[in-house]
Design a protein around this motif. Structure first.
Motif, mmCIF file in Angstrom:
data_model
loop_
_atom_site.group_PDB
_atom_site.id
_atom_site.type_symbol
_atom_site.label_atom_id
_atom_site.label_comp_id
_atom_site.label_asym_id
_atom_site.label_seq_id
_atom_site.Cartn_x
_atom_site.Cartn_y
_atom_site.Cartn_z
ATOM 1 N N VAL A 153 0.819 -1.224 0.000
ATOM 2 C CA VAL A 153 0.000 0.000 0.000
ATOM 3 C C VAL A 153 0.850 1.271 0.000
ATOM 4 C CG1 VAL A 153 -1.550 1.394 1.436
ATOM 5 C CG2 VAL A 153 -2.113 -0.979 0.959
ATOM 6 N N THR A 154 1.793 1.368 0.919
ATOM 7 C CA THR A 154 2.582 2.606 1.022
ATOM 8 C C THR A 154 3.309 2.892 -0.292
ATOM 9 O OG1 THR A 154 2.861 2.193 3.377
ATOM 10 C CG2 THR A 154 4.320 3.818 2.390
ATOM 11 N N ASP A 155 3.932 1.868 -0.867
ATOM 12 C CA ASP A 155 4.644 2.064 -2.146
ATOM 13 C C ASP A 155 3.676 2.493 -3.247
ATOM 14 O OD1 ASP A 155 6.960 -0.725 -1.608
ATOM 15 O OD2 ASP A 155 6.976 1.365 -0.928
ATOM 16 N N ARG A 156 2.450 1.910 -3.242
ATOM 17 C CA ARG A 156 1.470 2.265 -4.282
ATOM 18 C C ARG A 156 1.031 3.712 -4.125
ATOM 19 N NH1 ARG A 156 -1.388 -2.610 -5.249
ATOM 20 N NH2 ARG A 156 -3.024 -1.592 -6.424
ATOM 21 N N VAL A 157 0.739 4.109 -2.886
ATOM 22 C CA VAL A 157 0.291 5.491 -2.643
ATOM 23 C C VAL A 157 1.412 6.476 -3.008
ATOM 24 C CG1 VAL A 157 -0.414 7.143 -0.856
ATOM 25 C CG2 VAL A 157 -1.394 4.842 -0.885
ATOM 26 N N VAL A 158 2.652 6.141 -2.650
ATOM 27 C CA VAL A 158 3.792 7.009 -2.993
ATOM 28 C C VAL A 158 3.928 7.130 -4.514
ATOM 29 C CG1 VAL A 158 6.328 7.151 -2.995
ATOM 30 C CG2 VAL A 158 5.094 6.681 -0.860
ATOM 31 N N ALA A 159 3.816 6.008 -5.209
ATOM 32 C CA ALA A 159 3.965 6.019 -6.674
ATOM 33 C C ALA A 159 2.855 6.852 -7.326
ATOM 34 C CB ALA A 159 3.933 4.591 -7.203
ATOM 35 N N VAL A 160 1.618 6.659 -6.871
ATOM 36 C CA VAL A 160 0.504 7.423 -7.449
ATOM 37 C C VAL A 160 0.629 8.909 -7.092
ATOM 38 C CG1 VAL A 160 -2.012 7.736 -7.412
ATOM 39 C CG2 VAL A 160 -1.037 5.431 -7.514
ATOM 40 N N ALA A 161 1.084 9.202 -5.879
ATOM 41 C CA ALA A 161 1.263 10.602 -5.463
ATOM 42 C C ALA A 161 2.336 11.285 -6.317
ATOM 43 C CB ALA A 161 1.631 10.664 -3.987
ATOM 44 N N ARG A 162 3.436 10.589 -6.526
ATOM 45 C CA ARG A 162 4.522 11.160 -7.351
ATOM 46 C C ARG A 162 3.998 11.454 -8.761
ATOM 47 N NH1 ARG A 162 8.895 7.578 -5.212
ATOM 48 N NH2 ARG A 162 9.991 8.889 -3.688
ATOM 49 N N ALA A 163 3.318 10.478 -9.342
ATOM 50 C CA ALA A 163 2.795 10.663 -10.710
ATOM 51 C C ALA A 163 1.779 11.803 -10.746
ATOM 52 C CB ALA A 163 2.147 9.363 -11.176
ATOM 53 N N ALA A 164 0.979 11.915 -9.696
ATOM 54 C CA ALA A 164 -0.041 12.976 -9.639
ATOM 55 C C ALA A 164 0.607 14.362 -9.594
ATOM 56 C CB ALA A 164 -0.931 12.772 -8.415
ATOM 57 N N LEU A 165 1.641 14.509 -8.778
ATOM 58 C CA LEU A 165 2.326 15.807 -8.667
ATOM 59 C C LEU A 165 2.868 16.238 -10.032
ATOM 60 C CD1 LEU A 165 4.263 15.142 -5.339
ATOM 61 C CD2 LEU A 165 2.367 16.764 -5.619
ATOM 62 N N ALA A 166 3.410 15.269 -10.767
ATOM 63 C CA ALA A 166 3.973 15.583 -12.092
ATOM 64 C C ALA A 166 2.858 15.885 -13.095
ATOM 65 C CB ALA A 166 4.814 14.407 -12.574
ATOM 66 N N ALA A 167 1.843 15.044 -13.126
ATOM 67 C CA ALA A 167 0.767 15.198 -14.117
ATOM 68 C C ALA A 167 -0.064 16.459 -13.871
ATOM 69 C CB ALA A 167 -0.147 13.974 -14.077
ATOM 70 N N ASP A 168 -0.266 16.802 -12.584
ATOM 71 C CA ASP A 168 -1.169 17.911 -12.233
ATOM 72 C C ASP A 168 -0.428 19.220 -11.961
ATOM 73 O OD1 ASP A 168 -3.137 15.681 -10.077
ATOM 74 O OD2 ASP A 168 -2.993 15.843 -12.263
ATOM 75 N N SER A 169 0.883 19.172 -11.967
ATOM 76 C CA SER A 169 1.679 20.339 -11.510
ATOM 77 C C SER A 169 1.142 20.853 -10.185
ATOM 78 C CB SER A 169 1.636 21.458 -12.563
ATOM 79 O OG SER A 169 2.121 20.982 -13.788
ATOM 80 N N SER A 170 0.868 19.924 -9.296
ATOM 81 C CA SER A 170 0.368 20.296 -7.967
ATOM 82 C C SER A 170 1.519 20.261 -6.971
ATOM 83 C CB SER A 170 -0.732 19.316 -7.540
ATOM 84 O OG SER A 170 -0.246 17.986 -7.604
ATOM 85 N N ASP A 171 1.270 20.762 -5.749
ATOM 86 C CA ASP A 171 2.367 20.805 -4.764
ATOM 87 C C ASP A 171 1.936 20.352 -3.374
ATOM 88 O OD1 ASP A 171 2.343 24.499 -4.562
ATOM 89 O OD2 ASP A 171 0.773 22.980 -4.291
ATOM 90 N N VAL A 172 0.710 19.750 -3.307
ATOM 91 C CA VAL A 172 0.192 19.212 -2.044
ATOM 92 C C VAL A 172 -0.603 17.946 -2.377
ATOM 93 C CG1 VAL A 172 -1.302 19.643 -0.027
ATOM 94 C CG2 VAL A 172 -0.036 21.544 -1.066
ATOM 95 N N ILE A 173 -0.558 16.948 -1.472
ATOM 96 C CA ILE A 173 -1.323 15.712 -1.667
ATOM 97 C C ILE A 173 -2.381 15.587 -0.575
ATOM 98 C CG2 ILE A 173 -1.212 13.171 -1.563
ATOM 99 C CD1 ILE A 173 -0.096 14.219 -4.193
ATOM 100 N N VAL A 174 -3.605 15.234 -0.985
ATOM 101 C CA VAL A 174 -4.687 14.924 -0.048
ATOM 102 C C VAL A 174 -4.951 13.422 -0.118
ATOM 103 C CG1 VAL A 174 -7.183 15.117 0.314
ATOM 104 C CG2 VAL A 174 -5.823 17.171 -0.070
ATOM 105 N N LEU A 175 -4.935 12.748 1.022
ATOM 106 C CA LEU A 175 -5.212 11.316 1.060
ATOM 107 C C LEU A 175 -6.721 11.103 1.056
ATOM 108 C CD1 LEU A 175 -2.471 10.224 3.599
ATOM 109 C CD2 LEU A 175 -2.427 10.051 1.097
ATOM 110 N N GLY A 176 -7.223 10.317 0.114
ATOM 111 C CA GLY A 176 -8.648 10.223 -0.150
ATOM 112 C C GLY A 176 -9.379 9.098 0.551
ATOM 113 N N CYS A 177 -8.924 8.699 1.737
ATOM 114 C CA CYS A 177 -9.626 7.654 2.487
ATOM 115 C C CYS A 177 -9.200 7.695 3.952
ATOM 116 C CB CYS A 177 -9.295 6.283 1.905
ATOM 117 S SG CYS A 177 -10.149 4.931 2.745
ATOM 118 N N ALA A 178 -10.168 7.486 4.846
ATOM 119 C CA ALA A 178 -9.856 7.447 6.279
ATOM 120 C C ALA A 178 -8.903 6.293 6.584
ATOM 121 C CB ALA A 178 -11.137 7.295 7.083
ATOM 122 N N GLY A 179 -8.938 5.286 5.736
ATOM 123 C CA GLY A 179 -8.064 4.123 5.918
ATOM 124 C C GLY A 179 -6.610 4.423 5.602
#
Ligand code: 5HY
Length: 235
Positions: A153-179
């Protein structure tokens, strides 16, 4: 003060994780009561699940009077109805996380569980923050109840977060689940940007509102519901 934290799904293990996150940030004078819904879905991953989670949320709000309430599911299910019932302020974790993230950078990306939940996250972003502040919503394709079981899980979330920052030119990540409430620190360390957990953000927001002596206005639409006969589940 007493803060009720409601896990709208019926999985007690998830409530335990939510409770840890809320208690870790609550002030010395704040008692956190974390409860698991007594009716509804084991996890919330669809509009159907969300609809069926609402009676359990409202039953919990009725059964556990508190100074403030947190709805600990990223779809913020039953938020408006809970605001009508509860005396104190009620905050959803998506609402809190998105508002907090908007204070921390130019634009945020949401990293959530299943692809099918992305639409709901976009709907909420459209309600909570100005256009363009939520730059993207990305799924890890991990079912909610696998978040505790899958060692990748942690590796998957990190990988998706990294790709999101690049694709969206964003600079903050919001985790989308209480889990994912146990992940912000490790993910932030590995991707190098602020990572927001809505459970902690909502707990502190409710604590701040109660400290300010503020609560939901009962002047208009959030006044208690007009009394009437209810048939079936909950009255
Ligand atoms: C949550 N489901 O926070 C949402 C996350 C999601 O059972 N708790 C759930 O995937 O929408």
């Amino acid at each position: 003060m007493r803060i009720l934290v409601v896990n709208p799904n019926t999985t007690a293990e998830m409530t335990a994780k939510i409770e840890l996150s809320a208690r870790a940030v609550a002030g010395p004078g704040t008692h956190v009561e974390a409860v698991t819904s007594t009716m509804g879905p084991a996890s919330i991953e669809s509009h159907y699940d969300e609809a069926l989670s609402v009676p359990g949320i409202l039953a919990a709000v009725r059964a556990h009077p508190a100074d403030g309430t947190v709805i600990a599911c990223f779809g913020d299910p039953g938020l408006e109805a809970a605001r009508e019932l509860a005396d104190g302020p009620v905050v959803g974790i998506a609402e809190a996380a998105m508002h907090a993230a908007a204070l921390l950078g130019r634009g945020f990306s949401v990293v959530t569980t299943l692809d099918r939940t992305r639409g709901r996250a976009w709907d909420l972003a459209g309600r909570y923050v100005a256009a363009g502040v939520c730059r993207g919503v990305h799924a890890c394709d991990i079912p909610v109840l696998e978040l505790d079981r899958d060692p990748t899980v942690t590796d998957r979330v990190v990988a998706v977060a990294r790709a999101a920052l690049a694709a969206d030119s964003s600079d903050v990540i919001v985790l989308g689940c209480a889990g994912m409430a146990d992940l912000p620190a490790v993910v932030s360390k590995r991707v190098g940007v602020p990572v927001v957990d809505g459970v902690a953000a909502a707990t502190l927001l409710v604590q701040s509102l109660v400290t300010l002596g503020l609560s939901t206005s009962k002047h208009g639409e959030f006044a208690p519901p007009p009394p009437k006969r209810y048939t079936g589940l909950i009255g």
